[in-house]
Design a protein around this motif. Structure first.
Motif, PDB file in Angstrom:
ATOM      1  N   LYS A 225      13.010  -1.684 -37.229  1.00  0.00           N
ATOM      2  CA  LYS A 225      13.849  -0.481 -37.320  1.00  0.00           C
ATOM      3  C   LYS A 225      14.045   0.192 -35.965  1.00  0.00           C
ATOM      4  O   LYS A 225      14.263   1.386 -35.868  1.00  0.00           O
ATOM      5  CB  LYS A 225      13.270   0.487 -38.355  1.00  0.00           C
ATOM      6  CG  LYS A 225      13.542  -0.046 -39.768  1.00  0.00           C
ATOM      7  CD  LYS A 225      13.229   0.943 -40.835  1.00  0.00           C
ATOM      8  CE  LYS A 225      14.348   1.954 -41.024  1.00  0.00           C
ATOM      9  NZ  LYS A 225      14.015   2.884 -42.138  1.00  0.00           N
ATOM     10  N   LEU A 226      13.947  -0.594 -34.922  1.00  0.00           N
ATOM     11  CA  LEU A 226      14.174  -0.076 -33.565  1.00  0.00           C
ATOM     12  C   LEU A 226      15.404  -0.774 -32.962  1.00  0.00           C
ATOM     13  O   LEU A 226      15.440  -2.009 -32.867  1.00  0.00           O
ATOM     14  CB  LEU A 226      12.939  -0.359 -32.714  1.00  0.00           C
ATOM     15  CG  LEU A 226      12.683   0.466 -31.461  1.00  0.00           C
ATOM     16  CD1 LEU A 226      11.298   0.162 -30.905  1.00  0.00           C
ATOM     17  CD2 LEU A 226      13.713   0.310 -30.377  1.00  0.00           C
ATOM     18  N   HIS A 227      16.391   0.025 -32.602  1.00  0.00           N
ATOM     19  CA  HIS A 227      17.611  -0.511 -31.975  1.00  0.00           C
ATOM     20  C   HIS A 227      17.555  -0.151 -30.500  1.00  0.00           C
ATOM     21  O   HIS A 227      17.443   1.026 -30.151  1.00  0.00           O
ATOM     22  CB  HIS A 227      18.822   0.139 -32.655  1.00  0.00           C
ATOM     23  CG  HIS A 227      20.145  -0.351 -32.156  1.00  0.00           C
ATOM     24  ND1 HIS A 227      20.543  -1.669 -32.244  1.00  0.00           N
ATOM     25  CD2 HIS A 227      21.184   0.314 -31.578  1.00  0.00           C
ATOM     26  CE1 HIS A 227      21.774  -1.789 -31.745  1.00  0.00           C
ATOM     27  NE2 HIS A 227      22.175  -0.610 -31.327  1.00  0.00           N
ATOM     28  N   TYR A 228      17.602  -1.157 -29.628  1.00  0.00           N
ATOM     29  CA  TYR A 228      17.445  -0.943 -28.174  1.00  0.00           C
ATOM     30  C   TYR A 228      18.824  -1.032 -27.529  1.00  0.00           C
ATOM     31  O   TYR A 228      19.484  -2.060 -27.605  1.00  0.00           O
ATOM     32  CB  TYR A 228      16.524  -2.023 -27.621  1.00  0.00           C
ATOM     33  CG  TYR A 228      15.850  -1.729 -26.302  1.00  0.00           C
ATOM     34  CD1 TYR A 228      14.488  -1.425 -26.253  1.00  0.00           C
ATOM     35  CD2 TYR A 228      16.552  -1.783 -25.108  1.00  0.00           C
ATOM     36  CE1 TYR A 228      13.853  -1.179 -25.046  1.00  0.00           C
ATOM     37  CE2 TYR A 228      15.920  -1.533 -23.893  1.00  0.00           C
ATOM     38  CZ  TYR A 228      14.564  -1.236 -23.873  1.00  0.00           C
ATOM     39  OH  TYR A 228      13.940  -0.996 -22.664  1.00  0.00           O
ATOM     40  N   MET A 229      19.255   0.046 -26.918  1.00  0.00           N
ATOM     41  CA  MET A 229      20.607   0.091 -26.339  1.00  0.00           C
ATOM     42  C   MET A 229      20.544   0.304 -24.818  1.00  0.00           C
ATOM     43  O   MET A 229      19.548   0.791 -24.298  1.00  0.00           O
ATOM     44  CB  MET A 229      21.404   1.281 -26.899  1.00  0.00           C
ATOM     45  CG  MET A 229      21.517   1.341 -28.385  1.00  0.00           C
ATOM     46  SD  MET A 229      22.370   2.846 -28.902  1.00  0.00           S
ATOM     47  CE  MET A 229      24.018   2.595 -28.219  1.00  0.00           C
ATOM     48  N   PHE A 230      21.660   0.002 -24.159  1.00  0.00           N
ATOM     49  CA  PHE A 230      21.738   0.191 -22.707  1.00  0.00           C
ATOM     50  C   PHE A 230      22.901   1.114 -22.356  1.00  0.00           C
ATOM     51  O   PHE A 230      24.011   0.967 -22.895  1.00  0.00           O
ATOM     52  CB  PHE A 230      21.929  -1.159 -22.003  1.00  0.00           C
ATOM     53  CG  PHE A 230      20.757  -2.081 -22.178  1.00  0.00           C
ATOM     54  CD1 PHE A 230      19.682  -2.027 -21.311  1.00  0.00           C
ATOM     55  CD2 PHE A 230      20.718  -2.983 -23.233  1.00  0.00           C
ATOM     56  CE1 PHE A 230      18.584  -2.863 -21.485  1.00  0.00           C
ATOM     57  CE2 PHE A 230      19.634  -3.819 -23.418  1.00  0.00           C
ATOM     58  CZ  PHE A 230      18.565  -3.764 -22.539  1.00  0.00           C
ATOM     59  N   TYR A 231      22.641   2.024 -21.442  1.00  0.00           N
ATOM     60  CA  TYR A 231      23.669   2.955 -20.954  1.00  0.00           C
ATOM     61  C   TYR A 231      24.875   2.172 -20.421  1.00  0.00           C
ATOM     62  O   TYR A 231      26.031   2.537 -20.662  1.00  0.00           O
ATOM     63  CB  TYR A 231      23.046   3.815 -19.833  1.00  0.00           C
ATOM     64  CG  TYR A 231      23.962   4.855 -19.217  1.00  0.00           C
ATOM     65  CD1 TYR A 231      23.877   6.192 -19.605  1.00  0.00           C
ATOM     66  CD2 TYR A 231      24.881   4.516 -18.229  1.00  0.00           C
ATOM     67  CE1 TYR A 231      24.700   7.155 -19.040  1.00  0.00           C
ATOM     68  CE2 TYR A 231      25.714   5.466 -17.659  1.00  0.00           C
ATOM     69  CZ  TYR A 231      25.617   6.781 -18.056  1.00  0.00           C
ATOM     70  OH  TYR A 231      26.437   7.727 -17.485  1.00  0.00           O
ATOM     71  N   GLU A 232      24.598   1.080 -19.726  1.00  0.00           N
ATOM     72  CA  GLU A 232      25.679   0.312 -19.089  1.00  0.00           C
ATOM     73  C   GLU A 232      26.601  -0.286 -20.153  1.00  0.00           C
ATOM     74  O   GLU A 232      27.822  -0.349 -19.949  1.00  0.00           O
ATOM     75  CB  GLU A 232      25.081  -0.797 -18.204  1.00  0.00           C
ATOM     76  CG  GLU A 232      24.301  -0.291 -16.992  1.00  0.00           C
ATOM     77  CD  GLU A 232      22.934   0.311 -17.328  1.00  0.00           C
ATOM     78  OE1 GLU A 232      22.335  -0.077 -18.358  1.00  0.00           O
ATOM     79  OE2 GLU A 232      22.469   1.192 -16.572  1.00  0.00           O
ATOM     80  N   ASP A 233      26.031  -0.737 -21.283  1.00  0.00           N
ATOM     81  CA  ASP A 233      26.857  -1.289 -22.365  1.00  0.00           C
ATOM     82  C   ASP A 233      27.740  -0.201 -22.971  1.00  0.00           C
ATOM     83  O   ASP A 233      28.909  -0.432 -23.276  1.00  0.00           O
ATOM     84  CB  ASP A 233      25.972  -1.882 -23.478  1.00  0.00           C
ATOM     85  CG  ASP A 233      25.235  -3.124 -23.017  1.00  0.00           C
ATOM     86  OD1 ASP A 233      25.588  -3.666 -21.955  1.00  0.00           O
ATOM     87  OD2 ASP A 233      24.305  -3.552 -23.722  1.00  0.00           O
ATOM     88  N   LEU A 234      27.152   0.969 -23.125  1.00  0.00           N
ATOM     89  CA  LEU A 234      27.914   2.099 -23.684  1.00  0.00           C
ATOM     90  C   LEU A 234      29.081   2.444 -22.786  1.00  0.00           C
ATOM     91  O   LEU A 234      30.176   2.766 -23.232  1.00  0.00           O
ATOM     92  CB  LEU A 234      27.014   3.332 -23.762  1.00  0.00           C
ATOM     93  CG  LEU A 234      26.402   3.701 -25.085  1.00  0.00           C
ATOM     94  CD1 LEU A 234      25.478   4.889 -24.902  1.00  0.00           C
ATOM     95  CD2 LEU A 234      27.476   4.025 -26.119  1.00  0.00           C
ATOM     96  N   SER A 235      28.814   2.395 -21.496  1.00  0.00           N
ATOM     97  CA  SER A 235      29.831   2.743 -20.523  1.00  0.00           C
ATOM     98  C   SER A 235      30.938   1.682 -20.517  1.00  0.00           C
ATOM     99  O   SER A 235      32.122   1.993 -20.402  1.00  0.00           O
ATOM    100  CB  SER A 235      29.161   2.834 -19.148  1.00  0.00           C
ATOM    101  OG  SER A 235      30.034   3.315 -18.212  1.00  0.00           O
ATOM    102  N   GLU A 236      30.541   0.428 -20.669  1.00  0.00           N
ATOM    103  CA  GLU A 236      31.504  -0.678 -20.639  1.00  0.00           C
ATOM    104  C   GLU A 236      32.416  -0.657 -21.859  1.00  0.00           C
ATOM    105  O   GLU A 236      33.628  -0.860 -21.756  1.00  0.00           O
ATOM    106  CB  GLU A 236      30.736  -1.994 -20.593  1.00  0.00           C
ATOM    107  CG  GLU A 236      31.598  -3.218 -20.506  1.00  0.00           C
ATOM    108  CD  GLU A 236      30.724  -4.467 -20.428  1.00  0.00           C
ATOM    109  OE1 GLU A 236      30.735  -5.109 -19.376  1.00  0.00           O
ATOM    110  OE2 GLU A 236      30.027  -4.784 -21.423  1.00  0.00           O
ATOM    111  N   ASP A 237      31.825  -0.428 -23.029  1.00  0.00           N
ATOM    112  CA  ASP A 237      32.623  -0.484 -24.253  1.00  0.00           C
ATOM    113  C   ASP A 237      31.962   0.394 -25.331  1.00  0.00           C
ATOM    114  O   ASP A 237      31.146  -0.084 -26.131  1.00  0.00           O
ATOM    115  CB  ASP A 237      32.720  -1.941 -24.726  1.00  0.00           C
ATOM    116  CG  ASP A 237      33.743  -2.116 -25.837  1.00  0.00           C
ATOM    117  OD1 ASP A 237      34.063  -1.110 -26.512  1.00  0.00           O
ATOM    118  OD2 ASP A 237      34.200  -3.255 -26.045  1.00  0.00           O
ATOM    119  N   THR A 238      32.333   1.656 -25.315  1.00  0.00           N
ATOM    120  CA  THR A 238      31.700   2.613 -26.235  1.00  0.00           C
ATOM    121  C   THR A 238      31.968   2.217 -27.689  1.00  0.00           C
ATOM    122  O   THR A 238      31.076   2.292 -28.538  1.00  0.00           O
ATOM    123  CB  THR A 238      32.231   4.044 -25.966  1.00  0.00           C
ATOM    124  OG1 THR A 238      32.154   4.296 -24.564  1.00  0.00           O
ATOM    125  CG2 THR A 238      31.435   5.089 -26.702  1.00  0.00           C
TER     126      THR A 238
END
Ligand code: PPS
Length: 295
Positions: free
Chosen positions: A189-202
């Motif tokens: 139940k842990l989703h690991y995200m990256f700021y760079e991915d968000l920036s690339e394609d929100t």
């Protein structure tokens, strides 16, 4: 209330030395109560090293779950998402206890080993957001300049060394991102995200979040969320830009500062960058984590 808020952060944070990090009393005064916090199965914990994109992901979740209600347009994000270990007004643990929403959105900067155990016992959902070390360092430096809750950052050249040594409020970036990454391997139940991915394609990251959370939202709704959380929109919105927070001096640096991947290039000299890269190789050599410093 306003008077109390001012008094609560009129003076700079007193430095506290924990074995695992340098902190300020703002994050340690309520330690026992925070450790005994009672999580619920439907809670969503947003965990980050400071300045990794906490507010961005908080607002995405807030909009995905609750949309643009009256509360969303009048209450600052720091009153809608409880900063668990913070004792700066609002008191995070009390705010979390009294959040009227379901799910409750709760934010923490604690390293994985210090997360209150009830989150694991209740199997609450956790979203971790990580940002590449260099941009994270730059953002933290400017934040430390402008907020009374953090120790003075000093010169940039010495700040880099302090960051590499992990002598930061909330400890070592390297241990933080790796500790949570390791936890992700065993905790579904842990989703690991990256700021760079968000920036690339929100939009793509919002889709991934919805799949992970089991949320069905129309394409139109998801587009509305992606547009609402763009940097410029959050920067001009007084409920998401922290302009009403008592501890920050925007004349020194705004909370919504640049919002870019690669701003580190405007801060590091070539020699500083090389030194940081060499140190990074050593500290991250056993990690499977991959960060992007540009997109
Ligand atoms: S905190 O204090 O730890 O909660 O700060 P946090 O929210 O984690 O990080 C602040 C940095 O995130 C940037 N930010 C964004 N970037 C791009 N798009 C959006 N929508 C966005 N919202 C916040 C913010 O500008 C800080 O980064 P820097 O590099 O300093 O600009």
């Amino acid at each position: 209330q306003a008077h109390l808020k001012k008094a609560a952060c009129a003076r700079p944070g007193r430095t506290v030395r924990f074995p695992w990090c340098l902190s300020t009393h703002f994050y340690t005064d309520n330690w026992e109560n925070v450790q005994n916090f009672q999580a619920r199965p439907d809670d969503i914990l947003i965990a980050t090293y400071p300045k990794a994109g906490t507010t961005w992901v908080s607002y995405i979740l807030d909009l995905l779950y609750f949309g643009q209600t009256e509360r969303q347009t009048s209450t600052p994000i720091f009153d809608r998402v409880a900063f668990l270990e913070s004792t700066i007004s609002p008191m995070g643990k009390d705010l979390a206890d009294n959040l009227p929403t379901s799910p409750r959105l709760i934010k923490t900067h604690l390293p994985v080993q210090f997360v209150p155990k009830s989150f694991w016992e209740q199997n609450s959902t956790i979203i971790y957001v990580a940002r590449n070390a260099k941009d994270n360092m730059v953002s933290y430096f400017h934040f430390d300049r402008m907020t009374r809750t953090q120790p003075e950052p000093g010169e940039w050249s010495s700040y880099i060394h302090r960051f590499m040594e992990g002598k930061m409020v909330f400890g070592s970036w390297y241990d933080h991102v790796n500790g949570w990454w390791k936890k992700k391997q065993t905790h579904s139940k842990l989703h690991y995200m990256f700021y760079e991915d968000l920036s690339e394609d929100t939009g793509r990251e919002i889709d991934n979040l919805c799949s992970f959370l089991g949320l069905s939202r129309s394409d139109e709704e998801k587009k509305r969320v992606a547009s609402g959380v763009q940097f410029d929109n959050m920067k001009k919105d007084d409920t998401t830009n922290y302009s009403t927070h008592c501890a920050m001096d925007f004349k020194i640096s705004p909370f919504m500062r640049k919002g870019k991947v690669g701003d580190w290039k405007n801060h590091f000299t070539v020699a500083q960058s090389q030194q940081c890269d060499e140190d990074y190789e050593k500290k991250m050599k056993n990690s499977t984590l991959q960060f992007r410093t540009e997109i």
